[in-house]
Design an enzyme around this catalytic site. Structure first.
Site, PDB file in Angstrom:
ATOM      1  N   ARG A 168       0.757  -0.545   0.071  1.00 30.07           N
ATOM      2  CA  ARG A 168      -0.114  -0.165   0.045  1.00 30.07           C
ATOM      3  C   ARG A 168       0.805   1.047   0.148  1.00 30.07           C
ATOM      4  O   ARG A 168       0.473   2.386   0.260  1.00 30.07           O
ATOM      5  CB  ARG A 168      -0.627   0.168   1.694  1.00 30.07           C
ATOM      6  CG  ARG A 168      -1.880  -1.349   1.592  1.00 30.07           C
ATOM      7  CD  ARG A 168      -3.130  -1.018   0.202  1.00 30.07           C
ATOM      8  NE  ARG A 168      -4.105  -1.754  -0.173  1.00 30.07           N
ATOM      9  CZ  ARG A 168      -3.634  -3.026  -0.259  1.00 30.07           C
ATOM     10  NH1 ARG A 168      -2.495  -4.262  -1.122  1.00 30.07           N
ATOM     11  NH2 ARG A 168      -4.493  -4.116  -0.389  1.00 30.07           N
ATOM     12  N   SER A 241     -11.781  -0.689   2.450  1.00 30.10           N
ATOM     13  CA  SER A 241     -10.750  -0.989   3.540  1.00 30.10           C
ATOM     14  C   SER A 241     -10.865   0.443   4.249  1.00 30.10           C
ATOM     15  O   SER A 241      -9.521   1.297   3.771  1.00 30.10           O
ATOM     16  CB  SER A 241      -9.577  -1.839   3.225  1.00 30.10           C
ATOM     17  OG  SER A 241     -10.022  -3.576   2.465  1.00 30.10           O
ATOM     18  N   GLU A 337      -5.893   3.342   5.927  1.00 32.34           N
ATOM     19  CA  GLU A 337      -5.588   3.758   4.381  1.00 32.34           C
ATOM     20  C   GLU A 337      -5.324   5.094   3.610  1.00 32.34           C
ATOM     21  O   GLU A 337      -4.975   5.200   2.859  1.00 32.34           O
ATOM     22  CB  GLU A 337      -6.437   2.440   3.481  1.00 32.34           C
ATOM     23  CG  GLU A 337      -5.547   1.058   4.044  1.00 32.34           C
ATOM     24  CD  GLU A 337      -5.899  -0.256   2.876  1.00 32.34           C
ATOM     25  OE1 GLU A 337      -6.711   0.901   1.438  1.00 32.34           O
ATOM     26  OE2 GLU A 337      -5.779  -1.525   2.758  1.00 32.34           O
TER      27      GLU A 337
END
Length: 342
Positions: A168, A241, A337
């Site tokens: 990520r 998410s 995130e």
């Protein structure tokens, strides 16, 4: 100082973020070509305005208005630029819809992106976040990323290694913040092999009696699983998410496992373990809970949702309550995130 044509003042961003929270931008531009994009950025620099790059709005939480220019590149185009014995080389412009791009590559007979089906957003945001799902990261398929360098005013191509992809993460989140993604070149494998090792995906295929799945089979299974487990942003505001899966060393994993025998974790090549953040949040009792107009989705504890009329600050308050609780219970720090605008 004249204002370039693509730029307008006082723009409503509430329909441009998938959480559906209210926000405004002092200035907004949606350039459809490189010249308009460069002109918009040059104007913002002359006016000493901060610039926020916005894609599909599926990875951002507006807890405040944006005081400068919000730039939403709308560059379009998809093409096969070459083939060799190993790969199909495909270039896709930054403004193209990600899921439709995945579908298009499969329709052309170029497999390799099927595990990333139904991820919301646009292509240009993909390498920044290094999107991933069901055992595949976009970095596994990227050959190069074409960017506009705001400092030099030049267009250049970053190789895979120059993008410095990680979980990520990428160079675009660090010293590459001044780079605007224009297009992504993908290397899709000719010697394709199915990737169906994730439990939910394997179970979905098994239920259909599929033992030797094609790329289209996996695509359909991923769509089915995501639609079953995740809320549709068009109906229930969310950014997918909300937390990253934390990665811990072996001693920390062993200590957690001793207290939680059914802990969900995935071994990593370097000997560490990736923990399932959703499992931790669920075990802590947060799934389905509400705080004002913000809530945790009833089917997936990783997803925070706008239950109707929530503001960004409410979503963040819920997220921080969850983070504090997980830290207290397990000694694990959950990282968010999405980009947070506060």
């Amino acid at each position: 100082m004249s204002i370039p044509a693509p730029i307008r003042a006082d723009a409503d961003l509430s329909t441009l973020n998938t959480l559906g929270v209210p926000a405004r931008a002092a200035w907004f531009a949606e350039p459809t070509n490189l010249d308009a994009l460069a002109d918009s950025l040059a104007w913002a620099d002359r006016a000493s305005l901060p610039v926020l790059l916005l894609g599909g709005g599926s990875n951002i939480v507006f807890a405040a208005d944006w005081p400068g220019l919000v730039l939403r590149p709308a560059l379009a185009g998809r093409e096969l630029i070459g083939t060799d014995k190993d790969f199909f080389h495909v270039r896709v412009a930054a403004g193209e819809n990600w899921h439709e791009t995945v579908r298009w590559t499969l329709e052309q007979g170029w497999p390799g992106l099927e595990n990333l089906a139904l991820i919301p957003g646009v292509v240009g945001a993909g390498p920044i976040q290094n999107i991933g799902a069901y055992g595949l990261e976009l970095a596994d398929r990227i050959e190069a990323v074409e960017v506009f360098d705001r400092d030099s005013g030049e267009v250049r191509s970053l190789t895979h290694s120059e993008c410095r992809f990680a979980y990520r993460d990428s160079v675009f989140k660090h010293e590459g913040r001044g780079l605007v993604v224009l297009s992504v070149t993908l290397a899709l494998p000719r010697a394709w092999q199915p990737n169906a090792r994730y439990r939910d995906l394997a179970e979905a295929l098994d239920q259909k009696g599929i033992t030797d799945p094609s790329a289209l089979d996996i695509f359909a299974a991923v769509v089915e699983v995501r639609q079953r487990k995740l809320p549709d942003p068009a109906r229930t505001g969310n950014v997918g998410s909300f937390f990253k899966n934390p990665i811990v060393d072996e001693p920390a994993y062993a200590a957690l496992k001793a207290n939680e025998p059914d802990l969900v974790a995935y071994p990593q090549p370097d000997g560490r373990f990736k923990l399932a953040a959703g499992w931790l949040i669920d075990r802590a009792g947060w799934k389905g809970r509400k705080m004002g107009a913000a809530g945790v989705h009833a089917n997936q504890a990783l997803v925070l949702v706008n239950l109707g009329g929530a503001r960004g600050a409410e979503i963040l308050a819920l997220a921080r309550s969850i983070q504090a609780d997980i830290e207290t219970r397990y000694g694990i720090t959950l990282e968010t995130e999405p980009i947070l605008i506060e």
